[in-house]
Write a protein that holds these residues in place. Structure first.
Motif, PDB file in Angstrom:
ATOM      1  N   UNK A  67     -13.060  12.040  14.045  1.00  0.00           N
ATOM      2  CA  UNK A  67     -12.569  11.886  12.679  1.00  0.00           C
ATOM      3  C   UNK A  67     -13.338  10.764  11.990  1.00  0.00           C
ATOM      4  N   UNK A  68     -13.804  11.026  10.781  1.00  0.00           N
ATOM      5  CA  UNK A  68     -14.527  10.003  10.025  1.00  0.00           C
ATOM      6  C   UNK A  68     -13.552   8.962   9.507  1.00  0.00           C
ATOM      7  N   UNK A  69     -13.886   7.663   9.658  1.00  0.00           N
ATOM      8  CA  UNK A  69     -13.001   6.629   9.126  1.00  0.00           C
ATOM      9  C   UNK A  69     -13.041   6.628   7.603  1.00  0.00           C
ATOM     10  N   UNK A  70     -12.006   6.105   7.016  1.00  0.00           N
ATOM     11  CA  UNK A  70     -11.967   6.017   5.564  1.00  0.00           C
ATOM     12  C   UNK A  70     -10.583   6.351   5.039  1.00  0.00           C
ATOM     13  N   UNK A  71     -10.409   6.170   3.747  1.00  0.00           N
ATOM     14  CA  UNK A  71      -9.122   6.387   3.107  1.00  0.00           C
ATOM     15  C   UNK A  71      -9.359   7.084   1.770  1.00  0.00           C
ATOM     16  N   UNK A  72      -8.530   8.042   1.468  1.00  0.00           N
ATOM     17  CA  UNK A  72      -8.608   8.748   0.194  1.00  0.00           C
ATOM     18  C   UNK A  72      -7.988   7.858  -0.878  1.00  0.00           C
ATOM     19  N   UNK A  73      -8.824   7.133  -1.612  1.00  0.00           N
ATOM     20  CA  UNK A  73      -8.298   6.188  -2.603  1.00  0.00           C
ATOM     21  C   UNK A  73      -7.666   6.904  -3.792  1.00  0.00           C
ATOM     22  N   UNK A  74      -8.111   8.117  -4.079  1.00  0.00           N
ATOM     23  CA  UNK A  74      -7.471   8.865  -5.162  1.00  0.00           C
ATOM     24  C   UNK A  74      -6.029   9.192  -4.811  1.00  0.00           C
ATOM     25  N   UNK A  75      -5.788   9.605  -3.580  1.00  0.00           N
ATOM     26  CA  UNK A  75      -4.420   9.853  -3.138  1.00  0.00           C
ATOM     27  C   UNK A  75      -3.609   8.568  -3.163  1.00  0.00           C
ATOM     28  N   UNK A  76      -4.230   7.472  -2.725  1.00  0.00           N
ATOM     29  CA  UNK A  76      -3.525   6.191  -2.750  1.00  0.00           C
ATOM     30  C   UNK A  76      -3.113   5.811  -4.166  1.00  0.00           C
ATOM     31  N   UNK A  77      -4.008   5.997  -5.114  1.00  0.00           N
ATOM     32  CA  UNK A  77      -3.672   5.657  -6.497  1.00  0.00           C
ATOM     33  C   UNK A  77      -2.564   6.557  -7.047  1.00  0.00           C
ATOM     34  N   UNK A  78      -2.584   7.820  -6.647  1.00  0.00           N
ATOM     35  CA  UNK A  78      -1.508   8.699  -7.104  1.00  0.00           C
ATOM     36  C   UNK A  78      -0.158   8.272  -6.531  1.00  0.00           C
ATOM     37  N   UNK A  79      -0.167   7.822  -5.280  1.00  0.00           N
ATOM     38  CA  UNK A  79       1.076   7.372  -4.664  1.00  0.00           C
ATOM     39  C   UNK A  79       1.596   6.096  -5.308  1.00  0.00           C
ATOM     40  N   UNK A  80       0.685   5.306  -5.859  1.00  0.00           N
ATOM     41  CA  UNK A  80       1.091   4.059  -6.502  1.00  0.00           C
ATOM     42  C   UNK A  80       1.452   4.252  -7.971  1.00  0.00           C
ATOM     43  N   UNK A  81       1.190   5.420  -8.517  1.00  0.00           N
ATOM     44  CA  UNK A  81       1.571   5.675  -9.910  1.00  0.00           C
ATOM     45  C   UNK A  81       3.084   5.553 -10.068  1.00  0.00           C
ATOM     46  N   UNK A  82       3.488   4.897 -11.144  1.00  0.00           N
ATOM     47  CA  UNK A  82       4.907   4.734 -11.401  1.00  0.00           C
ATOM     48  C   UNK A  82       5.505   3.507 -10.765  1.00  0.00           C
ATOM     49  N   UNK A  83       4.690   2.785  -9.977  1.00  0.00           N
ATOM     50  CA  UNK A  83       5.210   1.548  -9.398  1.00  0.00           C
ATOM     51  C   UNK A  83       5.419   0.532 -10.515  1.00  0.00           C
TER      52      UNK A  83
END
Length: 709
Positions: free
Chosen positions: A323-339
């Motif tokens: 598995x390639x390391x890394x993080x989907x920052x677009x998904x992270x930003x969507x999860x933080x929307x509305x905070x």
């Protein structure tokens, strides 16, 4: 001693630097659990870790205590205690304790003080590296090369904050709270996912590609080498300001508010990224609080959670080494929307004069005519990193440990598809090989265990039986200077008893020991092996299903070798030559990538493939003589390239047999009419012959696993 390279002298890209941020956060809140830095050589991993200790605030310790107890601790766990009110207090810098890759368990945990045990007959505990690292930094360079049982000891101590020693007649518990920092080059082998999860934060580093920043890296490196003391003095003010900022953040971290809303958002993020267990949630929460304190906020805000997630989650998402390391920052930003809306940023002057992620230029070296810092102050430490986003450049290692005088850090790009994933692309293998095709491997599976017969003496691993420093005790032997092994007190006393009268001991007297009495335990554990694949990549192997099954089997063995700490190499032959596609290595990522790109086509230079395999094995015998190899030849036995190819390949096979090379020949010949050439090759190689109608991945793996050398 020349001055070390200053922490604040690193060249940054203008955005926050992940590596320096992760290191700072763990010093603010050691409960985060340490930092793992992964990156290519020459990226200043060692340099910045060693520089970190110099910017940490000094600590008070109990005078004369070998375990660095805190005078303010009402109940320190120190074998040198208890301490009365008359005991003094000393102030000293924070220690940076380096753990060598070749360290023994005795050196890490501590053990019986041999000199006093032999000369005075007293059982006294001699502290190890964990005791010395208490309230400091424990640094492990090339942590991926450290044996697994030592890594387990370090991570357990880092998690518990204490070290328990039960060995050699010694029972000791002492405090061991430290910041654990490990650095590694993934090309030299990976850590198991279970161990990756035990590191609180991880960062990926890479050299910069911007020529201007590379120039600045070299300029500072040369300036430091020419005048280390003067270069360090030019950053003294920035270093002092950074120390003050860390001290202030430590004082504020306990007062930062982590609201229920923030905790819920952290839990949602961890669940969305499908991390295992609860450790990710805890680490992310602690890192977000430390990040807020570092930036002077009294409440955890969205930037704190985002920055902490980027550091705490990527390595926990890896399910297997491919598995390639890394993080989907677009998904992270969507999860933080509305905070909750970001609170207004505080406006204290940053102690280092740096930016907090709004851009900016590189910082000039001391005495140079470089541009001013991003805030226009010209402060040489203007780019001291803050938590968050993209990569940053760094100077080369001050001690040369990274093998380069320059380098940089940074996030990798978008995660690549997992190496070894099925691919149907066809591409030429090179000039004159337009007919070569590249076929991907299937999904790897868990193969059965195979072992090499007998008892070896190789490096500790997880496969074949061997005499090692760790394992099941089977007896005792006389101590040899320079040899490792735990002291066997029972056998040592038994060896000394017959000589007591001659040594002048009388009834009621103390046992008299001599150096010749010392015995160490003999232990049998498991060793790592070298599996060298010699794979036919000629036209006769180019059938899509056949090559896919071969690749799938090899990929599965690579995964198994990674888990068992083996080394694996890959030699291929096709066309007119043989190639060492993968030199013997423990890096499964590199191995899987090379395997996925392996084409097939052309003639069959079998002799060249065997000759190259012989050279590789000969080189490995010199480099690592204790590691026992197994040669796996995957071919249909045809030899069609070169002069008198059949006779020549058989002569080379006979030569390999004379060298004592253990091997197995997997016969890939298919069709109703078979020549049986692979069987003849196996006879000359004195290897086991495994005839199969097709190259079945399951059959291939079973053949290799069951081979007894």
């Amino acid at each position: 001693m020349p001055a070390h390279y200053p922490f604040s002298a690193v060249v940054t890209s203008g955005d926050d630097d992940p590596m320096a941020t992760a290191l700072v956060l763990t010093t603010i809140s050691p409960a985060i659990g340490g930092v793992l830095v992964r990156g290519e050589k020459g990226t200043a991993k060692s340099t910045i870790v060693r520089a970190l200790a110099a910017v940490l605030p000094p600590i008070d310790v109990v005078a004369g205590d070998r375990f660095s107890s805190d005078p303010a601790d009402p109940a320190p766990r120190s074998p040198d205690g208890p301490f009365g009110p008359e005991v003094g207090v000393e102030t000293r810098p924070v220690r940076l304790v380096e753990l060598p890759v070749g360290a023994t368990e005795d050196r890490v945990l501590g053990s019986l003080h041999l000199e006093r045990a032999l000369s005075e007959g007293s059982a006294e505990y001699e502290p190890g590296l964990l005791a010395r690292a208490h309230r400091g930094i424990l640094y492990v360079d090339e942590v991926n090369l450290l044996h697994d049982h030592l890594v387990d000891l370090l991570l357990d101590a880092a998690a518990m904050g204490s070290s328990t020693v039960e060995r050699d007649g010694v029972s000791v518990v002492h405090d061991a709270r430290f910041v654990l920092v490990g650095t590694m080059n993934p090309e030299e082998g990976e850590l198991r996912p279970q161990l990756l999860d035990r590191f609180g934060l991880t960062v990926e580093v890479a050299a910069p590609r911007d020529p201007a920043r590379r120039v600045e890296v070299v300029r500072r490196r040369l300036a430091h080498d020419a005048d280390p003391d003067g270069f360090a003095a030019s950053y003294a003010e920035a270093e002092a300001a950074l120390t003050a900022r860390i001290l202030a953040a430590r004082g504020a971290v306990d007062h930062v508010v982590l609201s229920d809303t923030a905790l819920l958002r952290i839990a949602e993020i961890c669940a969305a990224f499908e991390v295992d267990g609860m450790r990710a949630d805890i680490v992310l929460a602690r890192a977000a609080v430390a990040h807020a304190a570092w930036h002077g906020r009294d409440r955890v805000a969205r930037p704190d959670i985002r920055a902490a997630a980027i550091l705490a989650l990527p390595h926990r998402r890896r399910r297997n080494p491919f598995d390639a390391p890394g993080l989907d920052t677009e998904l992270l930003d969507r999860l933080l929307d509305g905070f909750e809306p970001d609170p207004p940023e505080p406006d204290p002057e940053p102690p280092t004069g740096g930016d907090d992620g709004d851009g900016g230029g590189d910082t000039p070296t001391g005495g140079s005519d470089g541009p001013e810092g991003p805030d226009g102050s010209g402060d040489p430490a203007a780019d001291v990193p803050s938590p968050g986003g993209s990569a940053a450049d760094r100077p080369g290692g001050a001690d040369g440990s990274d093998g380069s005088d320059g380098g940089g850090t940074g996030h990798e790009g978008e995660p690549a598809p997992a190496p070894g994933a099925p691919r149907d692309a066809e591409a030429p293998a090179g000039p004159g090989a337009a007919s070569a095709t590249t076929v991907g491997a299937g999904t790897p599976y868990t193969p059965r265990l195979f072992t090499v017969a007998g008892t070896g003496t190789g490096e500790a691993g997880r496969r074949s039986r061997a005499v090692t420093a760790a394992g099941r005790r089977t007896g005792a032997r006389r101590h040899e200077p320079g040899a490792g092994g735990g002291v066997d007190l029972g056998e040592t006393i038994r060896a000394a008893v017959p000589h007591q009268w001659a040594r002048g001991r009388r009834p009621g007297g103390r046992l008299r020991l001599g150096t010749d009495d010392l015995r160490v335990a003999t232990r049998v554990g498991q060793e790592a092996n070298l599996v060298l694949f010699c794979v036919d990549a000629s036209g006769s192997m180019a059938a899509r299903r056949r090559m896919e099954q071969v690749k799938t089997a090899i990929l599965s063995l690579l995964l198994d070798a990674y888990q068992r700490r083996d080394k694996v190499g890959l030699v291929t032959f096709g066309g007119d030559s043989a190639d060492l596609v993968l030199p013997p290595t423990g890096s499964v990522d590199v191995a899987a990538t090379r395997l996925a790109e392996l084409p097939a086509g052309g003639r069959t230079p079998l002799a060249e493939g065997l000759l190259l395999a012989d050279r590789v094995l000969a080189r490995e015998r010199v480099r690592d003589p204790r590691r026992r190899p197994l040669l796996v030849v995957v071919t249909d036995g045809r030899a069609t390239a070169g002069a008198d190819p059949v006779a020549r390949s058989r002569r080379v096979a006979a030569h390999l047999a004379e060298q004592g090379t253990a091997g197995v020949v997997v016969d890939c010949e298919a069709g109703p009419f078979r020549l049986g050439l692979a069987g003849v090759l196996a006879q000359h190689l004195r290897a086991e012959h495994v005839p199969i109608a097709e190259v079945s991945a399951t059959a291939l793996t079973s053949a290799v696993k069951e081979r007894v050398a």
